[in-house]
Design a protein around this motif. Structure first.
Motif, PDB file in Angstrom:
ATOM      1  N   MET A   1      40.301   7.824  57.297  1.00  0.00           N
ATOM      2  CA  MET A   1      39.949   8.536  56.068  1.00  0.00           C
ATOM      3  C   MET A   1      39.373   7.534  55.063  1.00  0.00           C
ATOM      4  SD  MET A   1      42.394  10.654  53.476  1.00  0.00           S
ATOM      5  CE  MET A   1      43.261   9.166  53.037  1.00  0.00           C
ATOM      6  N   SER A   2      38.082   7.704  54.806  1.00  0.00           N
ATOM      7  CA  SER A   2      37.410   6.785  53.901  1.00  0.00           C
ATOM      8  C   SER A   2      36.466   7.569  53.015  1.00  0.00           C
ATOM      9  CB  SER A   2      36.645   5.722  54.694  1.00  0.00           C
ATOM     10  OG  SER A   2      35.864   4.915  53.847  1.00  0.00           O
ATOM     11  N   TRP A   3      36.477   7.192  51.762  1.00  0.00           N
ATOM     12  CA  TRP A   3      35.565   7.842  50.836  1.00  0.00           C
ATOM     13  C   TRP A   3      34.106   7.503  51.172  1.00  0.00           C
ATOM     14  CZ3 TRP A   3      37.937   7.359  45.231  1.00  0.00           C
ATOM     15  CH2 TRP A   3      39.152   8.090  45.186  1.00  0.00           C
ATOM     16  N   GLY A   4      33.890   6.326  51.777  1.00  0.00           N
ATOM     17  CA  GLY A   4      32.506   5.914  52.075  1.00  0.00           C
ATOM     18  C   GLY A   4      31.839   6.786  53.116  1.00  0.00           C
ATOM     19  N   THR A   5      32.594   7.294  54.052  1.00  0.00           N
ATOM     20  CA  THR A   5      32.024   8.141  55.094  1.00  0.00           C
ATOM     21  C   THR A   5      32.172   9.611  54.768  1.00  0.00           C
ATOM     22  OG1 THR A   5      34.105   8.033  56.301  1.00  0.00           O
ATOM     23  CG2 THR A   5      32.426   6.400  56.859  1.00  0.00           C
ATOM     24  N   GLU A   6      33.288   9.976  54.144  1.00  0.00           N
ATOM     25  CA  GLU A   6      33.528  11.383  53.855  1.00  0.00           C
ATOM     26  C   GLU A   6      32.846  11.843  52.573  1.00  0.00           C
ATOM     27  OE1 GLU A   6      35.058  13.214  55.980  1.00  0.00           O
ATOM     28  OE2 GLU A   6      35.817  11.641  57.294  1.00  0.00           O
ATOM     29  N   LEU A   7      32.736  10.955  51.630  1.00  0.00           N
ATOM     30  CA  LEU A   7      32.176  11.331  50.311  1.00  0.00           C
ATOM     31  C   LEU A   7      30.929  10.512  49.986  1.00  0.00           C
ATOM     32  CD1 LEU A   7      35.567  11.455  48.332  1.00  0.00           C
ATOM     33  CD2 LEU A   7      34.358  13.373  49.378  1.00  0.00           C
ATOM     34  N   TRP A   8      30.064  10.291  51.031  1.00  0.00           N
ATOM     35  CA  TRP A   8      28.898   9.425  50.831  1.00  0.00           C
ATOM     36  C   TRP A   8      27.934   9.986  49.798  1.00  0.00           C
ATOM     37  CZ3 TRP A   8      24.197  11.600  51.845  1.00  0.00           C
ATOM     38  CH2 TRP A   8      24.206  12.797  52.586  1.00  0.00           C
ATOM     39  N   ASP A   9      27.957  11.327  49.607  1.00  0.00           N
ATOM     40  CA  ASP A   9      27.014  11.956  48.688  1.00  0.00           C
ATOM     41  C   ASP A   9      27.682  12.442  47.385  1.00  0.00           C
ATOM     42  OD1 ASP A   9      28.548  13.806  49.952  1.00  0.00           O
ATOM     43  OD2 ASP A   9      26.942  15.298  50.181  1.00  0.00           O
ATOM     44  N   ILE A 209      26.939   1.848  50.436  1.00  0.00           N
ATOM     45  CA  ILE A 209      27.706   2.910  49.773  1.00  0.00           C
ATOM     46  C   ILE A 209      29.131   2.997  50.323  1.00  0.00           C
ATOM     47  CG2 ILE A 209      27.872   5.402  49.483  1.00  0.00           C
ATOM     48  CD1 ILE A 209      25.963   4.072  47.551  1.00  0.00           C
ATOM     49  N   PRO A 210      29.349   2.940  51.642  1.00  0.00           N
ATOM     50  CA  PRO A 210      30.749   2.948  52.121  1.00  0.00           C
ATOM     51  C   PRO A 210      31.572   1.788  51.576  1.00  0.00           C
ATOM     52  CG  PRO A 210      29.273   3.494  53.912  1.00  0.00           C
ATOM     53  CD  PRO A 210      28.390   3.081  52.769  1.00  0.00           C
ATOM     54  N   ASN A 211      30.953   0.606  51.500  1.00  0.00           N
ATOM     55  CA  ASN A 211      31.700  -0.541  50.948  1.00  0.00           C
ATOM     56  C   ASN A 211      32.070  -0.317  49.482  1.00  0.00           C
ATOM     57  OD1 ASN A 211      31.603  -1.878  53.387  1.00  0.00           O
ATOM     58  ND2 ASN A 211      29.748  -3.040  52.880  1.00  0.00           N
ATOM     59  N   GLN A 214      34.666   2.380  49.220  1.00  0.00           N
ATOM     60  CA  GLN A 214      35.964   1.894  49.692  1.00  0.00           C
ATOM     61  C   GLN A 214      36.674   1.083  48.604  1.00  0.00           C
ATOM     62  OE1 GLN A 214      37.334   2.767  52.612  1.00  0.00           O
ATOM     63  NE2 GLN A 214      39.208   1.739  51.889  1.00  0.00           N
ATOM     64  N   LYS A 215      35.891   0.267  47.889  1.00  0.00           N
ATOM     65  CA  LYS A 215      36.463  -0.492  46.781  1.00  0.00           C
ATOM     66  C   LYS A 215      36.983   0.445  45.690  1.00  0.00           C
ATOM     67  CE  LYS A 215      33.487  -4.554  47.450  1.00  0.00           C
ATOM     68  NZ  LYS A 215      32.402  -5.377  46.852  1.00  0.00           N
ATOM     69  N   ILE A 216      36.199   1.495  45.414  1.00  0.00           N
ATOM     70  CA  ILE A 216      36.647   2.465  44.394  1.00  0.00           C
ATOM     71  C   ILE A 216      37.908   3.178  44.863  1.00  0.00           C
ATOM     72  CG2 ILE A 216      36.018   4.583  43.188  1.00  0.00           C
ATOM     73  CD1 ILE A 216      33.106   3.628  43.241  1.00  0.00           C
ATOM     74  N   GLN A 217      37.947   3.505  46.170  1.00  0.00           N
ATOM     75  CA  GLN A 217      39.143   4.151  46.711  1.00  0.00           C
ATOM     76  C   GLN A 217      40.365   3.239  46.604  1.00  0.00           C
ATOM     77  OE1 GLN A 217      38.696   5.409  50.765  1.00  0.00           O
ATOM     78  NE2 GLN A 217      40.816   6.148  50.938  1.00  0.00           N
ATOM     79  N   ASP A 218      40.190   1.954  46.938  1.00  0.00           N
ATOM     80  CA  ASP A 218      41.303   1.008  46.814  1.00  0.00           C
ATOM     81  C   ASP A 218      41.770   0.884  45.366  1.00  0.00           C
ATOM     82  OD1 ASP A 218      41.074   0.607  49.512  1.00  0.00           O
ATOM     83  OD2 ASP A 218      39.884  -1.244  49.343  1.00  0.00           O
ATOM     84  N   MET A 219      40.806   0.862  44.465  1.00  0.00           N
ATOM     85  CA  MET A 219      41.158   0.778  43.033  1.00  0.00           C
ATOM     86  C   MET A 219      41.967   1.994  42.603  1.00  0.00           C
ATOM     87  SD  MET A 219      38.544   0.899  39.798  1.00  0.00           S
ATOM     88  CE  MET A 219      38.229   2.635  40.148  1.00  0.00           C
ATOM     89  N   GLU A 220      41.537   3.176  43.032  1.00  0.00           N
ATOM     90  CA  GLU A 220      42.244   4.399  42.648  1.00  0.00           C
ATOM     91  C   GLU A 220      43.648   4.446  43.254  1.00  0.00           C
ATOM     92  OE1 GLU A 220      42.661   8.140  40.740  1.00  0.00           O
ATOM     93  OE2 GLU A 220      41.356   6.398  40.462  1.00  0.00           O
ATOM     94  N   GLU A 221      43.780   3.997  44.496  1.00  0.00           N
ATOM     95  CA  GLU A 221      45.098   3.994  45.134  1.00  0.00           C
ATOM     96  C   GLU A 221      46.034   2.993  44.457  1.00  0.00           C
ATOM     97  OE1 GLU A 221      44.329   3.284  49.221  1.00  0.00           O
ATOM     98  OE2 GLU A 221      43.644   5.332  49.631  1.00  0.00           O
TER      99      GLU A 221
END
Length: 613
Positions: A1-9, A209-211, A214-221
């Motif tokens: 589960m990654s925002w970079g692949t699931e939420l690329w747009d 964009i995935p990278n 992913q950084k934004i996802q890590d920050m939010e978590e």
């Protein structure tokens, strides 16, 4: 589960979501800050409440806290003060461990979020630029192809026309070839740019964009984890003070259990015990017989009538009607007027009125009622000696009952001994300092403390003299206090019985006298023998009330009631007590004659010194 692949747009939605997360964190910080303010306010109110009910120093309230119930209440106030301190600890820990830490973390989070989204926007701008280049080369290739096709058609048209010169045909051919060449070049450029764009687009959506996401996802978590840790800290801070708060509550419970009602009752006895013996029985007064002197063993005249003298119990030649009141003072108190005085005559002289002014009409009360009223009423003073005009009580506390006087003297002796101990401690300290100065002259002059040592010696000598003086009074009081034994109780009952008989006889003599004055033979008083108490020495030389002025009788007054005195118009007398608001003034004619007259019947001239006092 990654925002970079699931939420690329979903770049814009992620930007809104992360901003909402920061807002939630700031809201929680505000909540904790308000909680700390509530804790501080609560602690302050608890401290103010505890301080409000603390006993004031050097006040009557401080003396009340010797009782166990009051001590328990004081312990409760102290525990509540500690309880308030724990709430202050909660506020301080929440401020340091949650509010300050989260505020600093929010600032770092904002900077990190800004950096990540700036990087994402930069990648989007790059792919958009590549797309624009691709579109431009595509349009150019399309335009060149159209131009080449038109040039080819024009050449074929010119070549088919027989009317066109050969030179025009060659020109059209060269032009068509040139357009074809330009179209080929545009085609190659478009192909190259297209390949480049596809590569950039692949890198953009599968790498950059995935990278970033992913950084934004890590920050939010990390934000979510930090918020959870803060909530856990919030509960732990409260949990840490629960044992101490429990100890405070245990202290209140222990203080409540320490209340001893028996001890408090004993303290009340020690505080208010007078040391006097209760009075004995009062003889029955038979009013069916004519009013005359009753001859009995306790009569004032039995010594004269029978020629026998009673045994002397205490070796005293003078009996007492009450342990601390002289006979004439007691009779004066018992026979004081108890109704409003009569109004003055309407005319200048009472002789002008047929009946004349009469003394207050009052039904005679039995003397025992007066005596009981005196016994049960709360005296304003403990000793008639304090009736003398003056300021504070005497230094030896002689105005107090024996038991209270003993306690006061003992307290004074203890205070003086403490002062002596303080002076001795100072003297010892100065002596040691002097020895140090003698051994090490560079540290100070030994003679510099001699003056202070001499002062301390003088102070100690004065305090010792004071202690000896108060100990002498204390020994005198302790020697006088009666022992609560059965023999003493029997003597007290006999003593009171004899006193009551004497008082009854005095009252009968007064009522049988024409003018209501008290005319007792002094020899009877000297011959009367009753068990003497240890208070005789203190009150034998009781002085009469001092005169505070003079007065002139405006009208004649026949003092027919008990406690009053007869005066004639124009007579000059001494004033010994002013009108207290009841309409009566106390006057004296000589050392043996004194009583009350209506204030409106006399004109009073008070001494200047008496007015000032």
């Amino acid at each position: 589960m990654s925002w970079g692949t699931e939420l690329w747009d979903q770049f814009d939605n992620l930007e809104k979501h992360t901003q909402w997360g920061i807002d939630v964190l700031e809201k929680y910080i505000k909540f904790v800050k308000e909680r700390t303010e509530i804790e501080i306010s609560y602690a302050k109110q608890l401290r103010n409440l505890s301080k409000k009910y603390q006993p004031k120093k050097n006040s009557k309230e401080e003396e009340e806290y010797k009782y166990t119930s009051c001590k328990a209440f004081l312990a409760t106030l102290n525990e509540m003060n500690d309880y308030a301190g724990q709430h202050e600890v909660i506020s301080e820990n929440m401020t340091c461990q949650i509010t300050a830490e989260l505020a600093r973390y929010v600032q770092e989070l904002k900077q990190e979020r800004k950096s990540h989204f700036h990087e994402g926007r930069k990648a989007q701008q790059h792919i958009e630029t590549c797309w624009k280049q691709l579109e431009a080369s595509k349009r150019r290739f399309e335009r060149d192809c159209k131009e080449a096709d038109r040039a080819q058609q024009y050449f074929e048209k010119m070549d088919a026309d027989i009317n066109v010169t050969k030179a025009d045909v060659e020109k059209a051919r060269s032009q068509a070839q040139l357009r074809h060449q330009m179209a080929e070049e545009s085609k190659g450029e478009y192909s190259s740019i297209l390949q480049k764009f596809n590569h950039e687009q692949h890198e953009h959506y599968y790498t950059h964009i995935p990278n970033i996401f992913q950084k934004i996802q890590d920050m939010e978590e990390r934000r979510i984890v930090r918020l959870g840790e803060s909530m856990k800290t919030f509960s732990e801070i409260d949990r840490q003070v629960i044992p101490i708060i429990g100890k405070c509550l245990d202290g209140i419970t222990k203080a409540a259990e320490s209340i001893d009602q028996q001890n408090d009752s004993q303290l009340v006895i020690e505080a208010f015990k007078s040391g006097f013996e209760p009075p004995g029985d009062i003889d029955f007064e038979d009013f069916t017989q004519p009013m005359k002197r009753t001859v009995s063993e306790s009569s004032l005249s039995n010594s004269r009538g029978d020629g026998k003298s009673e045994p002397k119990f205490g070796g005293k030649s003078k009996g007492k009607l009450w342990p601390f009141i002289k006979k004439n003072k007691l009779m004066s108190l018992l026979t004081s007027p108890h109704q409003p005085p009569p109004p003055p005559p309407a005319s200048a002289s009472p002789s002008a009125v047929p009946n004349g002014p009469q003394s207050p009409k009052q039904q005679k009360e039995p003397l025992s009622h007066r005596f009981n009223e005196f016994m049960t009423s709360k005296p304003k003073i403990h000793c008639f000696r304090s009736l003398k005009r003056g300021g504070a009580g005497p230094e030896d506390f002689s105005n107090l009952p024996p038991e209270q006087r003993r306690k006061k003297l003992q307290q004074k002796v203890d205070e003086l001994n403490k002062d002596i101990q303080k002076e001795m401690d100072q003297r010892d300290a100065l002596t040691k300092m002097k020895d140090v100065y003698i051994k090490n002259p560079q540290m100070g002059d030994p003679a510099s403390v001699d003056h202070r040592l001499a002062e301390l010696g003088q102070n100690m000598e004065k305090l010792r003299l004071e202690v000896q003086k108060f100990e002498g009074w204390l020994a005198e009081v302790e020697g006088r206090l009666p022992m609560r034994t059965e023999q003493t109780r029997r003597q007290s009952g006999l003593y009171e019985t004899q006193n009551t008989s004497a008082v009854n006889n005095c009252a009968q003599d007064r009522e049988s006298s024409p003018d209501g004055s008290y005319t007792e033979d002094q020899s009877q008083e000297s011959e009367m023998k009753v068990p003497a108490t240890d208070f005789d020495d203190e009150f034998d030389d009781e002085e009469p009330l001092p005169t505070i002025g003079t007065c002139k009788a405006l009208y004649t007054f026949e003092g027919q009631n008990e406690g009053t005195i007869s005066v004639t118009e124009g007579e000059m007398l001494y004033v010994i007590e002013e009108d207290k608001g009841d309409g009566w003034t106390r006057i004296r004619r000589n050392e043996d004659e004194e009583g009350y007259v209506p204030t409106s019947y006399v004109e009073v001239y008070l001494d200047k010194n008496a007015k000032d006092s």
